[in-house]
Motif scaffolding. Structure first.
Motif, PDB file in Angstrom:
ATOM      1  N   ALA A 167      14.551  45.401  59.506  1.00 50.81           N
ATOM      2  CA  ALA A 167      15.164  46.508  58.764  1.00 50.81           C
ATOM      3  C   ALA A 167      14.249  47.733  58.744  1.00 50.81           C
ATOM      4  N   GLU A 168      12.960  47.512  58.534  1.00 49.63           N
ATOM      5  CA  GLU A 168      12.009  48.632  58.526  1.00 49.63           C
ATOM      6  C   GLU A 168      11.926  49.289  59.900  1.00 49.63           C
ATOM      7  N   ALA A 169      11.913  48.491  60.947  1.00 47.17           N
ATOM      8  CA  ALA A 169      11.836  49.036  62.303  1.00 47.17           C
ATOM      9  C   ALA A 169      13.108  49.815  62.645  1.00 47.17           C
ATOM     10  N   THR A 170      14.245  49.313  62.214  1.00 52.87           N
ATOM     11  CA  THR A 170      15.514  49.994  62.467  1.00 52.87           C
ATOM     12  C   THR A 170      15.562  51.316  61.716  1.00 52.87           C
ATOM     13  N   ALA A 171      15.112  51.300  60.458  1.00 49.41           N
ATOM     14  CA  ALA A 171      15.079  52.535  59.670  1.00 49.41           C
ATOM     15  C   ALA A 171      14.155  53.559  60.322  1.00 49.41           C
ATOM     16  N   ARG A 172      13.015  53.103  60.839  1.00 45.12           N
ATOM     17  CA  ARG A 172      12.096  54.004  61.536  1.00 45.12           C
ATOM     18  C   ARG A 172      12.776  54.613  62.760  1.00 45.12           C
ATOM     19  N   GLU A 229      11.035  43.990  75.526  1.00 46.82           N
ATOM     20  CA  GLU A 229      10.271  44.123  74.286  1.00 46.82           C
ATOM     21  C   GLU A 229      11.160  43.880  73.072  1.00 46.82           C
ATOM     22  N   ALA A 230      12.360  44.423  73.094  1.00 51.01           N
ATOM     23  CA  ALA A 230      13.295  44.224  71.983  1.00 51.01           C
ATOM     24  C   ALA A 230      13.670  42.748  71.847  1.00 51.01           C
ATOM     25  N   SER A 231      13.852  42.060  72.967  1.00 54.64           N
ATOM     26  CA  SER A 231      14.173  40.631  72.924  1.00 54.64           C
ATOM     27  C   SER A 231      13.025  39.824  72.330  1.00 54.64           C
ATOM     28  N   VAL A 232      11.799  40.178  72.712  1.00 53.26           N
ATOM     29  CA  VAL A 232      10.626  39.494  72.156  1.00 53.26           C
ATOM     30  C   VAL A 232      10.542  39.746  70.653  1.00 53.26           C
ATOM     31  N   MET A 233      10.765  40.989  70.240  1.00 48.75           N
ATOM     32  CA  MET A 233      10.730  41.301  68.812  1.00 48.75           C
ATOM     33  C   MET A 233      11.797  40.521  68.061  1.00 48.75           C
ATOM     34  N   ASP A 234      12.979  40.386  68.644  1.00 51.87           N
ATOM     35  CA  ASP A 234      14.039  39.594  67.992  1.00 51.87           C
ATOM     36  C   ASP A 234      13.586  38.156  67.754  1.00 51.87           C
ATOM     37  N   VAL A 235      12.926  37.568  68.744  1.00 49.34           N
ATOM     38  CA  VAL A 235      12.422  36.200  68.589  1.00 49.34           C
ATOM     39  C   VAL A 235      11.408  36.146  67.454  1.00 49.34           C
ATOM     40  N   LEU A 236      10.498  37.100  67.413  1.00 53.94           N
ATOM     41  CA  LEU A 236       9.476  37.110  66.367  1.00 53.94           C
ATOM     42  C   LEU A 236      10.097  37.343  64.985  1.00 53.94           C
ATOM     43  N   TRP A 237      11.074  38.235  64.896  1.00 52.62           N
ATOM     44  CA  TRP A 237      11.720  38.494  63.607  1.00 52.62           C
ATOM     45  C   TRP A 237      12.495  37.279  63.108  1.00 52.62           C
ATOM     46  N   ASP A 238      13.036  36.510  64.025  1.00 52.26           N
ATOM     47  CA  ASP A 238      13.809  35.329  63.626  1.00 52.26           C
ATOM     48  C   ASP A 238      12.930  34.132  63.255  1.00 52.26           C
ATOM     49  N   TYR A 263       1.426  35.501  67.293  1.00 53.13           N
ATOM     50  CA  TYR A 263       1.906  36.870  67.111  1.00 53.13           C
ATOM     51  C   TYR A 263       2.929  36.928  65.977  1.00 53.13           C
ATOM     52  N   ARG A 264       2.863  38.044  65.223  1.00 50.05           N
ATOM     53  CA  ARG A 264       3.853  38.290  64.169  1.00 50.05           C
ATOM     54  C   ARG A 264       4.171  39.786  64.146  1.00 50.05           C
ATOM     55  N   PRO A 265       5.408  40.129  63.774  1.00 49.04           N
ATOM     56  CA  PRO A 265       5.782  41.546  63.704  1.00 49.04           C
ATOM     57  C   PRO A 265       5.032  42.255  62.573  1.00 49.04           C
ATOM     58  N   VAL A 266       4.736  43.521  62.785  1.00 49.64           N
ATOM     59  CA  VAL A 266       4.074  44.322  61.762  1.00 49.64           C
ATOM     60  C   VAL A 266       5.073  44.721  60.679  1.00 49.64           C
ATOM     61  N   THR A 267       6.316  44.973  61.076  1.00 51.65           N
ATOM     62  CA  THR A 267       7.362  45.380  60.138  1.00 51.65           C
ATOM     63  C   THR A 267       8.545  44.426  60.233  1.00 51.65           C
ATOM     64  N   THR A 268       9.401  44.491  59.244  1.00 51.86           N
ATOM     65  CA  THR A 268      10.640  43.724  59.300  1.00 51.86           C
ATOM     66  C   THR A 268      11.605  44.409  60.264  1.00 51.86           C
ATOM     67  N   GLY A 301       1.069  48.587  68.391  1.00 50.43           N
ATOM     68  CA  GLY A 301       1.048  48.418  66.941  1.00 50.43           C
ATOM     69  C   GLY A 301       2.305  47.794  66.372  1.00 50.43           C
ATOM     70  N   ARG A 302       3.120  47.173  67.215  1.00 51.88           N
ATOM     71  CA  ARG A 302       4.364  46.546  66.755  1.00 51.88           C
ATOM     72  C   ARG A 302       4.158  45.119  66.267  1.00 51.88           C
ATOM     73  N   VAL A 303       3.099  44.451  66.784  1.00 50.14           N
ATOM     74  CA  VAL A 303       2.796  43.077  66.370  1.00 50.14           C
ATOM     75  C   VAL A 303       1.300  42.957  66.083  1.00 50.14           C
ATOM     76  N   THR A 304       0.977  42.001  65.233  1.00 52.86           N
ATOM     77  CA  THR A 304      -0.421  41.635  65.033  1.00 52.86           C
ATOM     78  C   THR A 304      -0.618  40.279  65.689  1.00 52.86           C
ATOM     79  N   ARG A 305      -1.851  39.962  65.949  1.00 48.87           N
ATOM     80  CA  ARG A 305      -2.130  38.650  66.527  1.00 48.87           C
ATOM     81  C   ARG A 305      -3.369  38.079  65.866  1.00 48.87           C
TER      82      ARG A 305
END
Length: 120
Positions: free
Chosen positions: A73-78, A8-17, A66-71, A53-57
């Motif tokens: 930085a926001e996810a890391t702060a959370r 999941e973290a790897s997928v989020m990295d792809v979406l954030w990039d 698909y796109r991330p709901v937060t940046t 709730g981590r991505v919208t589609r």
């Protein structure tokens, strides 16, 4: 990140990039630069991230983008907030953390604390 598995973290990295929302195939192609995953595996992970709730589609033709709901930085702060909320001795955790920051990071923290409006 807390609450995310390794894939999941790897997928989020792809979406954030990415500069724009991605289809499953685009995420798969990026991930498969370093591993060998099946389309259905990535589809399942994206569906799970959507459910969490981590991505919208958004539907485009017959495929979701698909796109991330937060940046990132926001996810890391959370995640940091969740760590602090999970311990009884927050002061000790914060003091240990502060002892590891660089001078530059320390300056950033000082500036942020000076700007911070009232307590929560």
């Amino acid at each position: 990140m807390l609450g995310l598995g390794e894939l999941e973290a790897s997928v989020m990295d792809v979406l954030w990039d990415a500069a724009e929302p991605l289809r499953v195939r685009q995420v798969l192609d990026e991930l498969n630069r370093h591993r060998n995953l099946a389309y259905t595996t990535v589809l399942t992970v994206l569906d799970n991230l959507h459910r969490k709730g981590r991505v919208t589609r958004e539907l485009e033709n017959r495929a979701y983008r698909y796109r991330p709901v937060t940046t990132r930085a926001e996810a890391t702060a959370r995640s940091l907030r969740e760590v602090l909320d999970s311990v009884d001795d927050r002061e000790s955790v914060l003091l240990h953390f502060v002892s590891t920051v660089t001078e530059e990071e320390s300056d950033v923290l000082r500036r942020a604390l000076r700007r911070k409006p009232g307590k929560r």
